[in-house]
Structures are given as structure tokens and as C-alpha cells.
Design a protein around this motif. Structure first.
Motif, short mmCIF file in Angstrom:
data_model
loop_
_atom_site.label_atom_id
_atom_site.label_comp_id
_atom_site.label_asym_id
_atom_site.label_seq_id
_atom_site.Cartn_x
_atom_site.Cartn_y
_atom_site.Cartn_z
N VAL A 1 8.16 59.68 -9.03
CA VAL A 1 8.68 59.10 -10.26
C VAL A 1 9.08 57.64 -10.04
O VAL A 1 8.76 56.76 -10.85
CB VAL A 1 9.87 59.92 -10.80
N ASN A 2 9.76 57.37 -8.95
CA ASN A 2 10.19 56.00 -8.65
C ASN A 2 8.98 55.07 -8.47
O ASN A 2 8.98 53.93 -8.96
CB ASN A 2 11.06 55.96 -7.40
N LYS A 3 7.96 55.56 -7.78
CA LYS A 3 6.76 54.75 -7.56
C LYS A 3 6.06 54.45 -8.89
O LYS A 3 5.64 53.32 -9.14
CB LYS A 3 5.81 55.49 -6.61
N THR A 4 5.99 55.45 -9.74
CA THR A 4 5.37 55.27 -11.06
C THR A 4 6.17 54.28 -11.90
O THR A 4 5.60 53.40 -12.55
CB THR A 4 5.24 56.61 -11.79
N GLU A 5 7.48 54.42 -11.87
CA GLU A 5 8.34 53.50 -12.61
C GLU A 5 8.13 52.07 -12.13
O GLU A 5 7.99 51.15 -12.95
CB GLU A 5 9.81 53.89 -12.44
N ASN A 6 8.08 51.86 -10.82
CA ASN A 6 7.86 50.52 -10.28
C ASN A 6 6.51 49.96 -10.68
O ASN A 6 6.39 48.78 -11.03
CB ASN A 6 8.01 50.53 -8.76
N SER A 7 5.49 50.80 -10.64
CA SER A 7 4.15 50.34 -11.03
C SER A 7 4.11 49.92 -12.49
O SER A 7 3.53 48.89 -12.84
CB SER A 7 3.12 51.44 -10.79
N LEU A 8 4.72 50.72 -13.34
CA LEU A 8 4.75 50.39 -14.76
C LEU A 8 5.56 49.13 -15.03
O LEU A 8 5.18 48.29 -15.86
CB LEU A 8 5.31 51.57 -15.57
N GLN A 9 6.67 48.98 -14.31
CA GLN A 9 7.49 47.78 -14.49
C GLN A 9 6.73 46.54 -14.04
O GLN A 9 6.77 45.50 -14.71
CB GLN A 9 8.80 47.90 -13.69
N ASN A 10 6.00 46.64 -12.92
CA ASN A 10 5.20 45.50 -12.46
C ASN A 10 4.12 45.14 -13.46
O ASN A 10 3.87 43.96 -13.72
CB ASN A 10 4.57 45.82 -11.10
N ALA A 11 3.47 46.15 -14.03
CA ALA A 11 2.43 45.90 -15.03
C ALA A 11 3.02 45.23 -16.27
O ALA A 11 2.44 44.29 -16.82
CB ALA A 11 1.73 47.19 -15.41
N ALA A 12 4.20 45.68 -16.68
CA ALA A 12 4.86 45.08 -17.84
C ALA A 12 5.25 43.64 -17.56
O ALA A 12 5.10 42.76 -18.43
CB ALA A 12 6.09 45.90 -18.23
N ASP A 13 5.75 43.37 -16.36
CA ASP A 13 6.12 42.00 -16.00
C ASP A 13 4.91 41.08 -15.99
O ASP A 13 4.97 39.95 -16.48
CB ASP A 13 6.79 41.97 -14.62
N LYS A 14 3.79 41.57 -15.45
CA LYS A 14 2.57 40.76 -15.42
C LYS A 14 2.10 40.47 -16.85
O LYS A 14 1.69 39.34 -17.15
CB LYS A 14 1.47 41.47 -14.65
N ALA A 15 2.14 41.47 -17.71
CA ALA A 15 1.72 41.27 -19.09
C ALA A 15 2.63 40.26 -19.78
O ALA A 15 2.16 39.39 -20.52
CB ALA A 15 1.72 42.61 -19.84
N LYS A 16 3.92 40.35 -19.53
CA LYS A 16 4.88 39.42 -20.13
C LYS A 16 4.56 37.99 -19.71
O LYS A 16 4.54 37.08 -20.53
CB LYS A 16 6.30 39.79 -19.71
N TRP A 17 4.31 37.79 -18.41
CA TRP A 17 4.00 36.45 -17.92
C TRP A 17 2.70 35.93 -18.51
O TRP A 17 2.59 34.74 -18.83
CB TRP A 17 3.95 36.40 -16.40
N LYS A 18 1.71 36.80 -18.66
CA LYS A 18 0.44 36.36 -19.24
C LYS A 18 0.61 35.96 -20.69
O LYS A 18 0.04 34.97 -21.14
CB LYS A 18 -0.61 37.45 -19.08
N VAL A 19 1.39 36.72 -21.43
CA VAL A 19 1.65 36.40 -22.83
C VAL A 19 2.39 35.07 -22.92
O VAL A 19 2.05 34.20 -23.74
CB VAL A 19 2.44 37.53 -23.53
N GLU A 20 3.42 34.89 -22.10
CA GLU A 20 4.17 33.63 -22.13
C GLU A 20 3.29 32.45 -21.72
O GLU A 20 3.39 31.37 -22.30
CB GLU A 20 5.39 33.73 -21.21
N ASP A 21 2.41 32.66 -20.75
CA ASP A 21 1.51 31.59 -20.31
C ASP A 21 0.55 31.22 -21.44
O ASP A 21 0.33 30.04 -21.71
CB ASP A 21 0.74 32.04 -19.06
N LEU A 22 0.02 32.23 -22.12
CA LEU A 22 -0.90 31.97 -23.22
C LEU A 22 -0.18 31.25 -24.36
O LEU A 22 -0.73 30.32 -24.95
CB LEU A 22 -1.51 33.29 -23.71
N ALA A 23 1.04 31.63 -24.65
CA ALA A 23 1.82 30.96 -25.70
C ALA A 23 2.09 29.50 -25.32
O ALA A 23 1.97 28.60 -26.17
CB ALA A 23 3.13 31.70 -25.94
N ASP A 24 2.42 29.25 -24.06
CA ASP A 24 2.63 27.87 -23.60
C ASP A 24 1.36 27.05 -23.75
O ASP A 24 1.39 25.89 -24.18
CB ASP A 24 3.09 27.84 -22.14
N LYS A 25 0.23 27.64 -23.40
CA LYS A 25 -1.04 26.92 -23.53
C LYS A 25 -1.38 26.66 -24.99
O LYS A 25 -1.92 25.61 -25.32
CB LYS A 25 -2.16 27.69 -22.83
#
Length: 89
Positions: free
Chosen positions: A13-37
Motif C-alpha cells: 500500500v505504501n509503495k502504491t501510494e508513493n507511486s501515485l503521489q510521484n505521478a501526480a507531482d509529475k503531472a502537476k509540474w508538466k501542467v505548470e510548465d505548459l501554463a508558463d510556456k
């Protein structure tokens, strides 16, 4: 279930939670990067007294994706993005 099996389940469960959190963080950064561009594109057009057009922006995004590929790491190019990354660290 014995204690070892409960520990394995909890670790999964902890491993899955970490994986999902990492994926969410990456998506957030990509969205913010696209908005900045997008903001940079709008400001560029404003500074050149040109009309910003949605189709032109989409062409830039498509060219960027095909140039860098879907899985490549695109380095931050805007001062705002760099500042956000430094704040997060």
C-alpha cells in the motif's frame, strides 16, 4: 494472516501510494510548465504586437512534443518555472 503478511500488505500500500503521489507531482509540474510556456507565448505575441492564436499555440505544443518525445525530460525554460522548482527543494 500472520504479522509478516500484514507487513507485506502494508508495504505494498505504501509503495502504491508513493507511486501515485510521484505521478501526480509529475503531472502537476508538466501542467505548470505548459501554463508558463503559454503565458510566455502570449507575452511574446503582445510584445511583437501580434495576435495570439490558439491554432498557432497548438502547433508549438505539437512541435515541442515531437521534438522532445513523450517521455523525455524537458528542462525548465522560464524564470517562473525555475523559481518554483527552487522553492520546492
Amino acid at each position: 494472516m500472520n504479522n509478516s503478511e500484514y507487513n507485506k500488505a502494508e508495504n505494498a500500500v505504501n509503495k502504491t501510494e508513493n507511486s501515485l503521489q510521484n505521478a501526480a507531482d509529475k503531472a502537476k509540474w508538466k501542467v505548470e510548465d505548459l501554463a508558463d510556456k503559454a503565458r510566455d507565448y502570449i507575452n511574446e505575441k503582445r510584445n511583437n504586437d501580434e495576435e495570439a492564436q490558439q491554432e498557432d499555440w497548438f502547433d508549438r505544443v505539437k512541435a515541442n512534443v515531437s521534438k522532445h518525445g513523450k517521455t523525455s525530460k524537458i528542462k525548465p525554460t522560464t524564470p517562473g518555472r525555475k523559481r518554483k522548482m527552487q522553492q520546492k527543494m
